[in-house]
Design a protein around this motif. Sequence first.
Motif, PDB file in Angstrom:
ATOM      1  N   LYS A 188      23.992   2.584  40.967  1.00  0.00           N
ATOM      2  CA  LYS A 188      25.019   3.595  40.727  1.00  0.00           C
ATOM      3  C   LYS A 188      24.902   4.240  39.349  1.00  0.00           C
ATOM      4  O   LYS A 188      25.232   5.410  39.165  1.00  0.00           O
ATOM      5  CB  LYS A 188      26.416   2.973  40.843  1.00  0.00           C
ATOM      6  CG  LYS A 188      26.758   2.373  42.201  1.00  0.00           C
ATOM      7  CD  LYS A 188      28.179   1.825  42.169  1.00  0.00           C
ATOM      8  CE  LYS A 188      28.549   1.153  43.495  1.00  0.00           C
ATOM      9  NZ  LYS A 188      27.863  -0.137  43.669  1.00  0.00           N
ATOM     10  N   LYS A 189      24.438   3.425  38.363  1.00  0.00           N
ATOM     11  CA  LYS A 189      24.454   3.899  36.986  1.00  0.00           C
ATOM     12  C   LYS A 189      23.208   3.431  36.246  1.00  0.00           C
ATOM     13  O   LYS A 189      22.696   2.331  36.493  1.00  0.00           O
ATOM     14  CB  LYS A 189      25.702   3.380  36.245  1.00  0.00           C
ATOM     15  CG  LYS A 189      27.013   3.811  36.907  1.00  0.00           C
ATOM     16  CD  LYS A 189      28.222   3.202  36.209  1.00  0.00           C
ATOM     17  CE  LYS A 189      29.500   3.591  36.941  1.00  0.00           C
ATOM     18  NZ  LYS A 189      30.704   3.013  36.309  1.00  0.00           N
ATOM     19  N   GLU A 225      33.856   1.789  29.484  1.00  0.00           N
ATOM     20  CA  GLU A 225      33.031   2.961  29.789  1.00  0.00           C
ATOM     21  C   GLU A 225      32.265   2.810  31.100  1.00  0.00           C
ATOM     22  O   GLU A 225      32.208   3.737  31.911  1.00  0.00           O
ATOM     23  CB  GLU A 225      32.034   3.195  28.646  1.00  0.00           C
ATOM     24  CG  GLU A 225      31.211   4.457  28.780  1.00  0.00           C
ATOM     25  CD  GLU A 225      32.021   5.729  28.556  1.00  0.00           C
ATOM     26  OE1 GLU A 225      31.663   6.755  29.165  1.00  0.00           O
ATOM     27  OE2 GLU A 225      33.002   5.684  27.801  1.00  0.00           O
ATOM     28  N   TYR A 226      31.675   1.624  31.314  1.00  0.00           N
ATOM     29  CA  TYR A 226      30.770   1.438  32.442  1.00  0.00           C
ATOM     30  C   TYR A 226      31.400   0.729  33.635  1.00  0.00           C
ATOM     31  O   TYR A 226      30.877   0.806  34.746  1.00  0.00           O
ATOM     32  CB  TYR A 226      29.534   0.644  32.007  1.00  0.00           C
ATOM     33  CG  TYR A 226      28.785   1.260  30.845  1.00  0.00           C
ATOM     34  CD1 TYR A 226      28.540   2.621  30.795  1.00  0.00           C
ATOM     35  CD2 TYR A 226      28.327   0.472  29.791  1.00  0.00           C
ATOM     36  CE1 TYR A 226      27.864   3.193  29.727  1.00  0.00           C
ATOM     37  CE2 TYR A 226      27.639   1.036  28.720  1.00  0.00           C
ATOM     38  CZ  TYR A 226      27.415   2.392  28.691  1.00  0.00           C
ATOM     39  OH  TYR A 226      26.742   2.946  27.638  1.00  0.00           O
ATOM     40  N   ASP A 248      35.344   1.396  37.245  1.00  0.00           N
ATOM     41  CA  ASP A 248      35.520   1.387  38.694  1.00  0.00           C
ATOM     42  C   ASP A 248      35.244   0.009  39.296  1.00  0.00           C
ATOM     43  O   ASP A 248      34.964  -0.115  40.485  1.00  0.00           O
ATOM     44  CB  ASP A 248      34.630   2.442  39.352  1.00  0.00           C
ATOM     45  CG  ASP A 248      33.175   2.362  38.900  1.00  0.00           C
ATOM     46  OD1 ASP A 248      32.898   1.653  37.917  1.00  0.00           O
ATOM     47  OD2 ASP A 248      32.323   3.013  39.526  1.00  0.00           O
ATOM     48  N   SER A 270      17.880  12.402  38.096  1.00  0.00           N
ATOM     49  CA  SER A 270      19.092  12.877  38.767  1.00  0.00           C
ATOM     50  C   SER A 270      18.742  13.547  40.097  1.00  0.00           C
ATOM     51  O   SER A 270      19.393  13.314  41.122  1.00  0.00           O
ATOM     52  CB  SER A 270      19.844  13.849  37.862  1.00  0.00           C
ATOM     53  OG  SER A 270      21.030  14.308  38.477  1.00  0.00           O
ATOM     54  N   ASN A 306      23.531  11.972  42.751  1.00  0.00           N
ATOM     55  CA  ASN A 306      24.513  10.908  43.018  1.00  0.00           C
ATOM     56  C   ASN A 306      24.248   9.658  42.198  1.00  0.00           C
ATOM     57  O   ASN A 306      24.214   8.540  42.722  1.00  0.00           O
ATOM     58  CB  ASN A 306      24.512  10.562  44.517  1.00  0.00           C
ATOM     59  CG  ASN A 306      24.976  11.723  45.362  1.00  0.00           C
ATOM     60  OD1 ASN A 306      25.945  12.390  45.026  1.00  0.00           O
ATOM     61  ND2 ASN A 306      24.267  11.967  46.470  1.00  0.00           N
ATOM     62  N   ILE A 307      24.022   9.843  40.913  1.00  0.00           N
ATOM     63  CA  ILE A 307      23.846   8.705  39.996  1.00  0.00           C
ATOM     64  C   ILE A 307      24.348   9.154  38.624  1.00  0.00           C
ATOM     65  O   ILE A 307      24.230  10.327  38.250  1.00  0.00           O
ATOM     66  CB  ILE A 307      22.390   8.240  39.941  1.00  0.00           C
ATOM     67  CG1 ILE A 307      22.289   6.877  39.270  1.00  0.00           C
ATOM     68  CG2 ILE A 307      21.489   9.256  39.232  1.00  0.00           C
ATOM     69  CD1 ILE A 307      20.970   6.153  39.504  1.00  0.00           C
ATOM     70  N   THR A 308      24.935   8.216  37.886  1.00  0.00           N
ATOM     71  CA  THR A 308      25.428   8.515  36.538  1.00  0.00           C
ATOM     72  C   THR A 308      24.433   7.990  35.527  1.00  0.00           C
ATOM     73  O   THR A 308      24.028   6.817  35.597  1.00  0.00           O
ATOM     74  CB  THR A 308      26.811   7.870  36.312  1.00  0.00           C
ATOM     75  OG1 THR A 308      27.702   8.295  37.337  1.00  0.00           O
ATOM     76  CG2 THR A 308      27.360   8.275  34.957  1.00  0.00           C
ATOM     77  N   ILE A 309      24.024   8.829  34.588  1.00  0.00           N
ATOM     78  CA  ILE A 309      23.048   8.436  33.567  1.00  0.00           C
ATOM     79  C   ILE A 309      23.693   8.559  32.194  1.00  0.00           C
ATOM     80  O   ILE A 309      24.236   9.605  31.839  1.00  0.00           O
ATOM     81  CB  ILE A 309      21.788   9.322  33.629  1.00  0.00           C
ATOM     82  CG1 ILE A 309      21.172   9.289  35.024  1.00  0.00           C
ATOM     83  CG2 ILE A 309      20.774   8.892  32.587  1.00  0.00           C
ATOM     84  CD1 ILE A 309      20.001  10.248  35.219  1.00  0.00           C
ATOM     85  N   TYR A 310      23.651   7.470  31.424  1.00  0.00           N
ATOM     86  CA  TYR A 310      24.208   7.454  30.074  1.00  0.00           C
ATOM     87  C   TYR A 310      23.082   7.363  29.062  1.00  0.00           C
ATOM     88  O   TYR A 310      22.145   6.570  29.219  1.00  0.00           O
ATOM     89  CB  TYR A 310      25.101   6.224  29.879  1.00  0.00           C
ATOM     90  CG  TYR A 310      26.277   6.124  30.816  1.00  0.00           C
ATOM     91  CD1 TYR A 310      27.527   6.610  30.458  1.00  0.00           C
ATOM     92  CD2 TYR A 310      26.147   5.490  32.058  1.00  0.00           C
ATOM     93  CE1 TYR A 310      28.619   6.496  31.322  1.00  0.00           C
ATOM     94  CE2 TYR A 310      27.229   5.368  32.922  1.00  0.00           C
ATOM     95  CZ  TYR A 310      28.452   5.866  32.543  1.00  0.00           C
ATOM     96  OH  TYR A 310      29.519   5.738  33.399  1.00  0.00           O
ATOM     97  N   TYR A 349      17.953  11.215  42.949  1.00  0.00           N
ATOM     98  CA  TYR A 349      19.134  10.665  43.617  1.00  0.00           C
ATOM     99  C   TYR A 349      20.066  11.751  44.146  1.00  0.00           C
ATOM    100  O   TYR A 349      21.214  11.463  44.480  1.00  0.00           O
ATOM    101  CB  TYR A 349      19.895   9.748  42.654  1.00  0.00           C
ATOM    102  CG  TYR A 349      19.320   8.355  42.568  1.00  0.00           C
ATOM    103  CD1 TYR A 349      19.752   7.348  43.421  1.00  0.00           C
ATOM    104  CD2 TYR A 349      18.311   8.047  41.659  1.00  0.00           C
ATOM    105  CE1 TYR A 349      19.221   6.070  43.369  1.00  0.00           C
ATOM    106  CE2 TYR A 349      17.774   6.778  41.592  1.00  0.00           C
ATOM    107  CZ  TYR A 349      18.229   5.792  42.453  1.00  0.00           C
ATOM    108  OH  TYR A 349      17.696   4.526  42.401  1.00  0.00           O
TER     109      TYR A 349
END
Length: 268
Positions: A235-236, A154-155, A158, A253, A259-263, A256
């Motif tokens: 990044k996350k 999941e994380y 990439d 969000s 431009n950031i992924t939040i879970y 940034y």
Amino acid sequence: MSYGQLDELSGKVALHLKRKGISSEDSVAVYMDRSESLIVSLLAIMKAGAAFVPIDTSFPEQRLAYVLEDSGCKLVLTSTDLKPNLPEVTAAIFEYNHFCQDIAAGDLQDLHLEEVDARSLAYMIYTSGSTGRSKGVMIEHRSLFNYLCWARNEYMEDGPHDFPLFTSVAADLTITSLFLPLISGSTVVVYPESITGPDLSVMDVFSDDRVDIIKLTPSHLALLESSEAPPARLKKLIVGGENFKSSLAGRISNLYGGNITIYNEYGP
């Protein structure tokens, strides 16, 4: 510390644990500050086939005594400076520093890793006790392994991402920051506890800007809003441990520019 050094050192500590009588079905308490030695100790306990019991070094004496007694741990691994804080317990107490003095002479050829069943205990972690008496939650290897494999897919889809270790090892949230980078070819950047006052190591994480992912609570995330400059490398964000409101997620969000992924990983 390289992966090779970590593997060798944890293997030697595991060998010493086995020579002290630790084997499968045993549990070993770890009463240590965040450090390389802490990570070595956790891996060594698992290599010896035992389960680890992580203990927060800020626990008051009564809770510390309760966890050590209730867990039925056979041995306690600690550091020289923390040993005086330990109450009288039936478990054997070993100082990691002294424990390691003759490690260089240890022959890893004598280390036979235990066969660990998927249903064997990996660790036992205690609840906060906010709804009554603190309870030891027993986590099996299959549960830890399945979670980590899911999290890696999941994380880390990439590529490897570096994590900071800045939260208490006695909080289940920390398991992600400890083991996920190590099964993904990433780096764990260790932030020791604050010497005085509340532990605000998260602010050091933000200012250092050395990691790609942070696993943190909404309370930590709120501090990011007040930091002078949000870490550019980040990044996350994996958020857990507390109720996570969409309004806070939206503000971070926007901070940034999207431009950031939040879970939201609330609720282990």
